[in-house]
Design an enzyme around this catalytic site. Structure first.
Site, PDB file in Angstrom:
ATOM      1  CB  CYS A  26      42.084  50.558  44.386  1.00  0.00           C
ATOM      2  SG  CYS A  26      43.309  50.070  43.157  1.00  0.00           S
ATOM      3  CG  ASN A  27      40.958  50.081  39.843  1.00  0.00           C
ATOM      4  OD1 ASN A  27      40.197  51.042  39.848  1.00  0.00           O
ATOM      5  ND2 ASN A  27      42.267  50.213  39.764  1.00  0.00           N
ATOM      6  NE  ARG A  28      40.530  42.782  40.153  1.00  0.00           N
ATOM      7  CZ  ARG A  28      40.226  42.652  38.853  1.00  0.00           C
ATOM      8  NH1 ARG A  28      39.164  41.986  38.482  1.00  0.00           N
ATOM      9  NH2 ARG A  28      40.997  43.170  37.933  1.00  0.00           N
ATOM     10  CG  HIS A  62      37.609  36.656  36.249  1.00  0.00           C
ATOM     11  ND1 HIS A  62      37.753  37.780  35.467  1.00  0.00           N
ATOM     12  CD2 HIS A  62      37.396  37.104  37.515  1.00  0.00           C
ATOM     13  CE1 HIS A  62      37.629  38.854  36.215  1.00  0.00           C
ATOM     14  NE2 HIS A  62      37.412  38.470  37.461  1.00  0.00           N
ATOM     15  CD  GLN A  94      45.516  44.419  45.880  1.00  0.00           C
ATOM     16  OE1 GLN A  94      45.390  44.183  44.682  1.00  0.00           O
ATOM     17  NE2 GLN A  94      45.409  45.646  46.387  1.00  0.00           N
ATOM     18  CB  ALA A 146      41.196  60.158  46.723  1.00  0.00           C
TER      19      ALA A 146
END
Length: 188
Positions: free
Chosen positions: A48-50, A97, A118, A188
């Site tokens: 959701c954020n990458r 990373h 994930q 959402a």
């Protein structure tokens, strides 16, 4: 061979751009099929954020260009916008990373637990589609091991595990408890 990691996350791109670049879980296979038109091998990590692409390349500049083309095509965003928001890591920085990502150190909520699954799912799906190379498989397996170890040997997961749970904790703190409160959730 050079290891590359290119992508966007909550630090580099606004939510409306991240949403356009996202490859939803049910469409990850489709996203990898599209990526295969641009690269011989790669792993696509999208949460959701990458949205990030990890690849091994003999010509890193060419691979960077191809990944940017894939992300532009997938998102239907202007190329200049994708290029300005992409971050890029090579070699050791790319390893560092993915380890930080798998440990939850690069999450919107520090220590977020879902990312480890994930990362594992991204590798498994890329393997199932035949898009991985042995170095990418070793890297992602090592990242999952490190992420598990960090979660079991530290207190990183002790606090809020998601934006939702952090919001509930903050509301409880600000309102002095929630049992007698009526709340409306908008989002959402």
């Amino acid at each position: 061979m050079h290891l590359l990691a290119l992508g966007v996350n909550h630090h580099s791109a606004p939510v409306e751009v991240r949403e356009r670049l996202a490859v939803p879980h049910p469409r990850l296979g489709e996203g990898l099929t599209a990526l295969a038109q641009y690269l011989d091998s790669g792993v696509l990590l999208s949460t959701c954020n990458r949205t990030e692409v990890y690849a091994m390349a003999q010509r890193p500049g060419h691979a960077r260009e191809r990944i940017a083309q894939f992300l532009t095509q997938w998102s239907d965003l202007p190329r200049f916008l994708v290029n300005t928001l992409l971050y890029s890591y090579e070699q050791r920085e790319a390893v560092k990373h993915i380890f930080r990502v798998a440990c939850g150190l690069d999450s919107m909520i520090y220590g977020e637990a879902q990312i480890l699954g994930q990362v594992r799912h991204a590798l498994e799906t890329a393997q199932a589609q035949g898009l991985t190379t042995p170095p990418l498989v070793r890297l992602f397996r090592a990242a999952v091991r490190v992420g598990r170890r960090v979660r079991s040997d530290t207190e990183i997961g002790r606090h809020a595990a998601s934006v939702s749970s952090a919001s509930v904790e903050l509301a409880q703190k600000l309102l002095g408890g929630l049992p007698s409160r009526n709340l409306v959730v908008v989002g959402a």
